[in-house]
Write an enzyme that holds these catalytic residues in place. Structure first.
Site, mmCIF file in Angstrom:
data_model
loop_
_atom_site.group_PDB
_atom_site.id
_atom_site.type_symbol
_atom_site.label_atom_id
_atom_site.label_comp_id
_atom_site.label_asym_id
_atom_site.label_seq_id
_atom_site.Cartn_x
_atom_site.Cartn_y
_atom_site.Cartn_z
ATOM 1 N N GLU A 276 -2.503 -8.768 -3.964
ATOM 2 C CA GLU A 276 -3.044 -10.097 -3.683
ATOM 3 C C GLU A 276 -2.317 -10.654 -2.466
ATOM 4 O O GLU A 276 -1.082 -10.659 -2.437
ATOM 5 C CB GLU A 276 -2.833 -11.021 -4.877
ATOM 6 N N ARG B 30 5.889 -1.334 -15.580
ATOM 7 C CA ARG B 30 6.260 -1.974 -14.325
ATOM 8 C C ARG B 30 7.773 -1.859 -14.144
ATOM 9 O O ARG B 30 8.513 -1.558 -15.088
ATOM 10 C CB ARG B 30 5.845 -3.442 -14.313
ATOM 11 N N LYS C 97 6.261 -13.023 -8.448
ATOM 12 C CA LYS C 97 5.911 -13.558 -7.131
ATOM 13 C C LYS C 97 5.905 -15.087 -7.145
ATOM 14 O O LYS C 97 6.296 -15.736 -6.168
ATOM 15 C CB LYS C 97 4.546 -13.017 -6.698
#
Length: 562
Positions: A34, A266, A276
């Site tokens: 993104e 992850r 983020k």
């Protein structure tokens, strides 16, 4: 396609089964960031996993920006992500795409779902939608209460199509209507309880401008973008496991390529935040100097800190691919960097906290040029010439006037070796009016040039140094972990994660000195400062002062622990 390689992890096991069964004829992966922030070390694991799979199987790899939320996206982040991935060595062979490339196709897919009775326009508010969907509810009983149908769920197809087209035309305000999939409001997975597929947004998009007034949700755009690109294995982090049923539903209910989603653990790293949203908060509140602050886990921060793409690749290989989340010690990442820089970094001498030495029996005005090895790990690196003179600087920590038993460095009456130079003995300590040591008076053995005495006597310490008349000005920035606890997200009651910031995460030494060659350093040049650590020249350097960031210390606690 070339011969199927043996499986080394569970993802490759799945891929091998898919290839052998004929489900897919080749492997095609992607990385869909993104553009609402800069990439961090956690993204490295994701992109290198997908890129590595494509390489292993002789397949293809795409870079695709998930630009479906114009409120948070910016072209700055697009450019930054591309630059970061190029630095990392990821090659998408020109296949860079955007979800916005597919907005028209995605809209057409939405109309197909409406026409097939599998989607409807809902006029409930966002709060009402949450209420109707139900909650996790009675966790103690292990139950998930079923949701209830929206009163707008049975709108006729023609009315849904009309409302959806008017949403696109901009007739409605944000939040007035949404498009929802018609699946199952009693489904145990909340993501399958008639999820929202489209919402109204009047925000300007960084690529499409004001053309679109409705935008697809990630869970709708992601699987269909994969399908449009012919992605075979859509590998993503474990947090998307609960979203896989919706991914499959979108694929199965539209005439598209049958992409497959696979989840893996992850990366979680000690002393590090990899959210983020929280990283953006650190920047916005001035807790760090920016996205490229060397304490940040962003790729731009790691690059400025002195991390190399090679070290990051090795780190990601060593942590491997797992099915369950865990927390990796940041010391492993530092160990990988030490290994890489030890082989490649040229050596240099610098003094961070200088103490002056006058070698009284060395001729005034004389300069000797000593031969110094550039990298003992790499004979091809050759050697350099460093100046030696009557006045030199050593580290203040390398002298004690009244040393304990196990202190072998310089003290009154003791002889030590100067790296590449002579054996010197401290004869006198000079102090200022406050009683602070400001200068040492020493003598040298003129027969010991190179560091060895002709009579074979031994000394127990070798000190680094720089020649005072030839020294260049340096600023050294010493970095430590940005957060004190292993898990910075855990904070005591009444405190926040921001209270876990390490107040000593940066130490600036403004009056360091270095050997002359360091004065010509350009941003990005890295060195091992002997006995001090690995350092990289920072873009903040200016004429007459080179700024160096310490990438990592020489001490390797991880290696010793293993």
């Amino acid at each position: 396609m070339k011969e199927i390689p043996p499986a080394t992890d569970f993802i490759r096991e799945y891929i091998n089964l898919d290839l052998k069964s004929g489900r897919y004829q080749s492997v095609h992966t992607r990385f869909p960031p993104e553009p609402n922030g800069y990439l961090h070390i956690g993204h490295c694991k994701a992109v290198l996993t997908n890129f590595g799979l494509a390489q292993s199987y002789g397949g293809k790899f795409n870079l695709r920006f998930d630009d479906t939320n114009p409120v948070k996206e910016d072209v700055e982040f697009v450019d930054g992500i591309i630059a970061d991935l190029q630095w990392l060595g990821v090659d998408w062979e020109g296949r860079v795409f955007y979800a916005s490339d597919y907005f028209e196709r995605l809209y057409e897919f939405a109309e197909i779902l409406i026409q097939n009775g599998k989607a409807y326009v809902d006029s409930l508010s966002s709060e009402e939608i949450r209420e109707y969907r139900g909650t996790a509810g009675a966790k103690a009983k292990g139950e998930t209460p079923p949701g209830k149908n929206s009163p707008y769920r049975e709108r006729p197809v023609a009315e849904n199509l009309d409302l959806f087209r008017r949403m696109r035309a901009g007739e409605f305000q944000e939040g007035e209507h949404v498009l929802r999939a018609k699946i199952d409001m009693a489904h145990p997975n909340l993501n399958m309880r008639d999820p929202v597929l489209y919402r109204v947004s009047k925000a300007r998009h960084h690529r499409t401008g004001d053309k679109w007034l409705i935008y697809p949700m990630y869970d709708f755009a992601h699987p269909l973008s994969d399908a449009l690109e012919g992605i075979t294995h859509s590998c993503c982090s474990l947090e998307f496991e609960n979203h896989r049923p919706l991914y499959d539903w979108c694929i199965q209910n539209l005439p598209v390529f049958p992409s497959r989603q696979i989840e893996f653990a992850r990366l979680n790293l000690t002393h590090t935040i990899l959210s983020k949203r929280w990283l953006m908060q650190l920047v916005a509140e001035g807790k760090v100097s920016g996205w490229d602050d060397p304490r940040m886990p962003t790729l731009v921060g790691l690059k400025r800190r002195g991390y190399t793409p090679e070290a990051i690749h090795v780190f990601c290989q060593r942590i491997g691919i797992a099915k369950t989340n865990s927390r990796v010690e940041i010391q492993l990442l530092e160990h990988c960097l030490r290994e890489d820089l030890n082989r490649r970094a040229p050596r240099a001498m610098a003094v961070l906290n200088p103490l002056k030495i006058v070698i009284e029996d060395y001729p005034e005005g004389k300069t000797e040029w000593l031969d110094a090895v550039n990298n003992p790990e790499n004979p091809d690196a050759g050697s350099r010439q460093i100046p030696f003179s009557r006045e030199i600087l050593i580290e203040r920590d390398d002298f004690l006037e009244d040393p304990p038993k196990k202190f072998f460095r310089l003290s009154p009456g003791r002889e030590v070796r100067l790296r590449y130079g002579y054996l010197v003995t401290c004869r006198q300590v000079v102090k200022n009016s406050a009683g602070e040591v400001v200068e040492l008076r020493c003598t040298h053995d003129p027969e010991s040039r190179g560091g060895d005495a002709p009579d074979g006597r031994r000394v127990k310490a070798t000190l680094h140094w720089v020649s005072l008349p030839h020294a260049v000005n340096l600023e050294a920035r010493l970095y430590d972990h940005l957060f004190l606890p292993d898990d910075p997200s855990e904070a005591p009651e009444g405190k926040s994660w921001l209270d876990n910031i390490n107040p000593s995460s940066i130490q600036v030494i403004a009056e360091a000195k270095g050997e002359p060659a360091l004065g010509d350093s350009k941003a990005g040049d890295f060195f091992q400062f002997e006995r001090l650590g690995y350092f990289i020249a920072d873009p903040a350097s200016r004429p007459g002062l080179v700024v160096f960031n310490r990438s990592v210390t020489l001490k390797d606690s991880y290696s010793k622990g293993q």
